[in-house]
Structures are given as C-alpha cells and as structure tokens.
Write a protein that holds these residues in place. Structure first.
Motif, PDB file in Angstrom:
ATOM      1  N   ALA A  72      50.760 -37.475 -88.752  1.00  0.00           N
ATOM      2  CA  ALA A  72      51.528 -36.901 -87.648  1.00  0.00           C
ATOM      3  C   ALA A  72      51.772 -35.413 -87.870  1.00  0.00           C
ATOM      4  CB  ALA A  72      52.858 -37.639 -87.494  1.00  0.00           C
ATOM      5  N   ILE A  73      52.183 -35.050 -89.077  1.00  0.00           N
ATOM      6  CA  ILE A  73      52.441 -33.642 -89.386  1.00  0.00           C
ATOM      7  C   ILE A  73      51.159 -32.820 -89.239  1.00  0.00           C
ATOM      8  CG2 ILE A  73      53.089 -32.020 -91.227  1.00  0.00           C
ATOM      9  CD1 ILE A  73      55.447 -33.555 -89.972  1.00  0.00           C
ATOM     10  N   GLU A  74      50.046 -33.348 -89.748  1.00  0.00           N
ATOM     11  CA  GLU A  74      48.774 -32.625 -89.647  1.00  0.00           C
ATOM     12  C   GLU A  74      48.359 -32.451 -88.186  1.00  0.00           C
ATOM     13  OE1 GLU A  74      46.055 -34.792 -92.136  1.00  0.00           O
ATOM     14  OE2 GLU A  74      46.921 -33.973 -93.977  1.00  0.00           O
ATOM     15  N   ALA A  75      48.532 -33.503 -87.371  1.00  0.00           N
ATOM     16  CA  ALA A  75      48.155 -33.419 -85.959  1.00  0.00           C
ATOM     17  C   ALA A  75      49.034 -32.417 -85.214  1.00  0.00           C
ATOM     18  CB  ALA A  75      48.251 -34.799 -85.307  1.00  0.00           C
ATOM     19  N   ILE A  76      50.317 -32.430 -85.495  1.00  0.00           N
ATOM     20  CA  ILE A  76      51.226 -31.483 -84.841  1.00  0.00           C
ATOM     21  C   ILE A  76      50.887 -30.057 -85.264  1.00  0.00           C
ATOM     22  CG2 ILE A  76      53.630 -30.726 -84.707  1.00  0.00           C
ATOM     23  CD1 ILE A  76      54.389 -33.745 -84.985  1.00  0.00           C
ATOM     24  N   ASN A  77      50.671 -29.858 -86.555  1.00  0.00           N
ATOM     25  CA  ASN A  77      50.287 -28.522 -87.035  1.00  0.00           C
ATOM     26  C   ASN A  77      49.003 -28.048 -86.376  1.00  0.00           C
ATOM     27  OD1 ASN A  77      52.363 -27.670 -88.754  1.00  0.00           O
ATOM     28  ND2 ASN A  77      51.530 -28.788 -90.493  1.00  0.00           N
ATOM     29  N   GLU A  78      48.044 -28.930 -86.217  1.00  0.00           N
ATOM     30  CA  GLU A  78      46.766 -28.571 -85.595  1.00  0.00           C
ATOM     31  C   GLU A  78      46.964 -28.139 -84.144  1.00  0.00           C
ATOM     32  OE1 GLU A  78      42.788 -31.012 -84.384  1.00  0.00           O
ATOM     33  OE2 GLU A  78      43.498 -31.300 -86.440  1.00  0.00           O
ATOM     34  N   GLU A  79      47.827 -28.866 -83.415  1.00  0.00           N
ATOM     35  CA  GLU A  79      48.088 -28.518 -82.015  1.00  0.00           C
ATOM     36  C   GLU A  79      48.839 -27.200 -81.889  1.00  0.00           C
ATOM     37  OE1 GLU A  79      47.127 -29.982 -79.076  1.00  0.00           O
ATOM     38  OE2 GLU A  79      45.846 -31.204 -80.367  1.00  0.00           O
ATOM     39  N   LEU A  80      49.743 -26.964 -82.817  1.00  0.00           N
ATOM     40  CA  LEU A  80      50.561 -25.753 -82.741  1.00  0.00           C
ATOM     41  C   LEU A  80      49.872 -24.514 -83.313  1.00  0.00           C
ATOM     42  CD1 LEU A  80      54.039 -27.205 -83.798  1.00  0.00           C
ATOM     43  CD2 LEU A  80      53.241 -26.676 -81.477  1.00  0.00           C
ATOM     44  N   ALA A  81      48.823 -24.710 -84.097  1.00  0.00           N
ATOM     45  CA  ALA A  81      48.158 -23.598 -84.776  1.00  0.00           C
ATOM     46  C   ALA A  81      47.738 -22.462 -83.840  1.00  0.00           C
ATOM     47  CB  ALA A  81      46.969 -24.100 -85.594  1.00  0.00           C
ATOM     48  N   PRO A  82      47.136 -22.736 -82.669  1.00  0.00           N
ATOM     49  CA  PRO A  82      46.707 -21.611 -81.825  1.00  0.00           C
ATOM     50  C   PRO A  82      47.851 -20.721 -81.337  1.00  0.00           C
ATOM     51  CG  PRO A  82      45.649 -23.652 -81.125  1.00  0.00           C
ATOM     52  CD  PRO A  82      46.683 -24.027 -82.140  1.00  0.00           C
ATOM     53  N   THR A  83      49.032 -21.299 -81.136  1.00  0.00           N
ATOM     54  CA  THR A  83      50.133 -20.486 -80.614  1.00  0.00           C
ATOM     55  C   THR A  83      51.153 -20.100 -81.667  1.00  0.00           C
ATOM     56  OG1 THR A  83      51.321 -22.492 -79.969  1.00  0.00           O
ATOM     57  CG2 THR A  83      49.971 -21.422 -78.282  1.00  0.00           C
ATOM     58  N   MET A  84      51.303 -20.915 -82.704  1.00  0.00           N
ATOM     59  CA  MET A  84      52.355 -20.654 -83.694  1.00  0.00           C
ATOM     60  C   MET A  84      51.818 -20.405 -85.099  1.00  0.00           C
ATOM     61  SD  MET A  84      55.215 -23.409 -82.444  1.00  0.00           S
ATOM     62  CE  MET A  84      56.476 -22.784 -83.544  1.00  0.00           C
ATOM     63  N   GLY A  85      50.507 -20.442 -85.277  1.00  0.00           N
ATOM     64  CA  GLY A  85      49.913 -20.172 -86.584  1.00  0.00           C
ATOM     65  C   GLY A  85      49.776 -21.422 -87.437  1.00  0.00           C
ATOM     66  N   GLU A  86      49.120 -21.223 -88.574  1.00  0.00           N
ATOM     67  CA  GLU A  86      48.892 -22.325 -89.508  1.00  0.00           C
ATOM     68  C   GLU A  86      50.215 -22.861 -90.053  1.00  0.00           C
ATOM     69  OE1 GLU A  86      45.846 -23.710 -90.420  1.00  0.00           O
ATOM     70  OE2 GLU A  86      45.077 -22.469 -88.785  1.00  0.00           O
ATOM     71  N   HIS A  87      50.274 -24.155 -90.292  1.00  0.00           N
ATOM     72  CA  HIS A  87      51.441 -24.817 -90.904  1.00  0.00           C
ATOM     73  C   HIS A  87      52.723 -24.486 -90.135  1.00  0.00           C
ATOM     74  CE1 HIS A  87      48.722 -25.840 -94.110  1.00  0.00           C
ATOM     75  NE2 HIS A  87      48.446 -24.562 -94.289  1.00  0.00           N
ATOM     76  N   ALA A  88      52.675 -24.635 -88.815  1.00  0.00           N
ATOM     77  CA  ALA A  88      53.799 -24.258 -87.954  1.00  0.00           C
ATOM     78  C   ALA A  88      55.073 -25.026 -88.287  1.00  0.00           C
ATOM     79  CB  ALA A  88      53.429 -24.477 -86.493  1.00  0.00           C
ATOM     80  N   ILE A  89      54.958 -26.297 -88.593  1.00  0.00           N
ATOM     81  CA  ILE A  89      56.158 -27.088 -88.874  1.00  0.00           C
ATOM     82  C   ILE A  89      56.836 -26.596 -90.148  1.00  0.00           C
ATOM     83  CG2 ILE A  89      56.982 -29.389 -89.517  1.00  0.00           C
ATOM     84  CD1 ILE A  89      55.026 -30.521 -87.526  1.00  0.00           C
ATOM     85  N   GLU A  90      56.060 -26.427 -91.190  1.00  0.00           N
ATOM     86  CA  GLU A  90      56.628 -25.958 -92.446  1.00  0.00           C
ATOM     87  C   GLU A  90      57.254 -24.576 -92.280  1.00  0.00           C
ATOM     88  OE1 GLU A  90      53.625 -27.266 -92.003  1.00  0.00           O
ATOM     89  OE2 GLU A  90      53.264 -28.789 -93.510  1.00  0.00           O
ATOM     90  N   THR A  91      56.592 -23.701 -91.530  1.00  0.00           N
ATOM     91  CA  THR A  91      57.104 -22.353 -91.285  1.00  0.00           C
ATOM     92  C   THR A  91      58.413 -22.406 -90.506  1.00  0.00           C
ATOM     93  OG1 THR A  91      54.849 -21.492 -91.269  1.00  0.00           O
ATOM     94  CG2 THR A  91      56.539 -20.102 -90.272  1.00  0.00           C
ATOM     95  N   ALA A  92      58.464 -23.273 -89.506  1.00  0.00           N
ATOM     96  CA  ALA A  92      59.686 -23.409 -88.709  1.00  0.00           C
ATOM     97  C   ALA A  92      60.855 -23.874 -89.574  1.00  0.00           C
ATOM     98  CB  ALA A  92      59.461 -24.375 -87.556  1.00  0.00           C
ATOM     99  N   VAL A  93      60.596 -24.818 -90.444  1.00  0.00           N
ATOM    100  CA  VAL A  93      61.652 -25.312 -91.331  1.00  0.00           C
ATOM    101  C   VAL A  93      62.122 -24.196 -92.259  1.00  0.00           C
ATOM    102  CG1 VAL A  93      62.155 -26.914 -93.227  1.00  0.00           C
ATOM    103  CG2 VAL A  93      60.940 -27.727 -91.206  1.00  0.00           C
ATOM    104  N   GLU A  94      61.175 -23.459 -92.824  1.00  0.00           N
ATOM    105  CA  GLU A  94      61.522 -22.365 -93.739  1.00  0.00           C
ATOM    106  C   GLU A  94      62.325 -21.272 -93.039  1.00  0.00           C
ATOM    107  OE1 GLU A  94      57.852 -21.001 -95.421  1.00  0.00           O
ATOM    108  OE2 GLU A  94      57.511 -22.870 -96.501  1.00  0.00           O
ATOM    109  N   GLN A  95      62.044 -21.042 -91.760  1.00  0.00           N
ATOM    110  CA  GLN A  95      62.724 -19.982 -91.018  1.00  0.00           C
ATOM    111  C   GLN A  95      64.039 -20.453 -90.404  1.00  0.00           C
ATOM    112  OE1 GLN A  95      59.761 -18.671 -88.215  1.00  0.00           O
ATOM    113  NE2 GLN A  95      58.679 -17.462 -89.750  1.00  0.00           N
ATOM    114  N   GLY A  96      64.357 -21.725 -90.577  1.00  0.00           N
ATOM    115  CA  GLY A  96      65.617 -22.251 -90.055  1.00  0.00           C
ATOM    116  C   GLY A  96      65.651 -22.344 -88.547  1.00  0.00           C
ATOM    117  N   VAL A  97      64.549 -22.730 -87.929  1.00  0.00           N
ATOM    118  CA  VAL A  97      64.480 -22.859 -86.481  1.00  0.00           C
ATOM    119  C   VAL A  97      65.484 -23.924 -86.023  1.00  0.00           C
ATOM    120  CG1 VAL A  97      62.988 -23.579 -84.566  1.00  0.00           C
ATOM    121  CG2 VAL A  97      62.092 -22.111 -86.363  1.00  0.00           C
TER     122      VAL A  97
END
Length: 194
Positions: A72-97
């Motif tokens: 699930a995480i890999e699929a979500i990251n893949e979908e978000l990659a074009p607009t939010m960059g690689e590893h979007a979920i991990e980045t969002a967590v790190e940035q405190g979204v």
C-alpha cells in the motif's frame, strides 16, 4: 521425547523382573507413584507444542499484513511521485504534514478542483452547467473510489475502527462539503428581494 502411557509404564516395570536389583514390588510402586511426574512431563511437552504452534500462527498471520502495508505504501508513493516527489509519504511524515480530517479534506478538494479549467478546455462543446456537472461527476466518482480503496486497505489491516473509522468518515463528509461549496461558488447569487 517419548511419552508413555502411565499404566503402560507401570506394567512394563512389573513384567520386567529380570532387570530389577532389589525389591521388585518397591520399584513397581515407585513407578506407579511417579504418575504426577509423568503428567507434568506431558503437560510441559503439550505446553511447548502449543507455544510453538502459536508462534508460527502469529508469524504467519502478521506477515501478510506487513506485505499488504508495504504494498500500500509503495503504491501510494508511486501515485504521488509525479506531483509530490519520491517517497512522498515518508517526506510528509518527516515534515509534520497536518493529517487531521479538516486538513486532509482541504488538500483533497483543492487538488481535485484545480483540474476544472482543463476539463472545461477538453469539453468546450458543452455548456458551462454541463461542464460543471460532468466534472463534478468525474471527481466525485474518483474520490468515492479512492475512499473505498483506502477503507478496503484499512479493513484488511484490521484498523478501520474507532478513531480511525471516525476520522475517515469525517474526512469524507468534509470533502463532500468542500465539493458542494466549489459547485455553489459558480451559482449566481440570488437578487435581494425588496
């Protein structure tokens, strides 16, 4: 480890008179009294077997959940990659979204409605109301599909309950309100009555 029936062990000692040194009756009596030790030994072995089986079952049942989560995480990251960059979920967590229902709904509505101008260009032969209605049908269907898929994943992880289920429902309601507000923003204001 060989576990014998207690009665069989007593009978074996009673029949085997040739190997006894000393009082044969006393040896048979000692084996007969040793029933609690034999029972304890059986109980320990049974407990060990059950514990090993539970460990195997727990490991087996958790592994598919880990795989599902990872997929699930890999699929979500893949979908978000074009607009939010690689590893979007991990980045969002790190940035405190902010992942509150309000903030999540706002992001969903904002992201979805930004494509209305493109939809209008692609459907220039339709009236404005037809463009708006077809756009709202498309994004509404896509959002419903996304929420259904997310609920399926959360149900599969056995976490769609309590606060999580409430948060998903609240987010969905807020998204629907946001979409309605977007639609209403194109309505002509009613003229004040005098």
């Amino acid at each position: 480890m060989e576990i014998k029936n207690h009665g069989g062990a007593v009978s074996e000692v009673a029949r085997n008179k040739t190997e006894t040194s000393g009082n044969h009756g006393q040896q048979v009596s000692e084996v007969a009294k040793n029933k609690t030790a034999l029972a304890a030994s059986k109980q320990m072995m049974n407990t060990a077997i059950i514990a090993a089986q539970q460990e195997v079952n727990l490991s087996s049942s958790n592994e598919p959940m880990r795989l599902l989560y990872k997929a699930a995480i890999e699929a979500i990251n893949e979908e978000l990659a074009p607009t939010m960059g690689e590893h979007a979920i991990e980045t969002a967590v790190e940035q405190g979204v902010d992942t509150s229902p309000e903030a999540t709904a706002e992001r969903i509505v904002s992201f979805a409605t930004q494509f209305f101008a493109i939809h209008q260009e692609q459907n220039s032969g339709l009236s404005f109301d037809e463009q708006l209605n077809s756009f709202m049908d498309k994004i509404g269907g896509a959002i419903d599909q996304g929420f259904d898929e997310a609920k399926d994943i959360l149900s599969g992880l056995k976490v769609l309950e309590g606060d999580i289920a409430d948060g998903v429902d609240q987010t969905y309601s807020l998204v629907q309100e946001g979409l309605q507000a977007f639609r209403d923003s194109f309505s002509e204001p009613e003229a004040p009555t005098s």
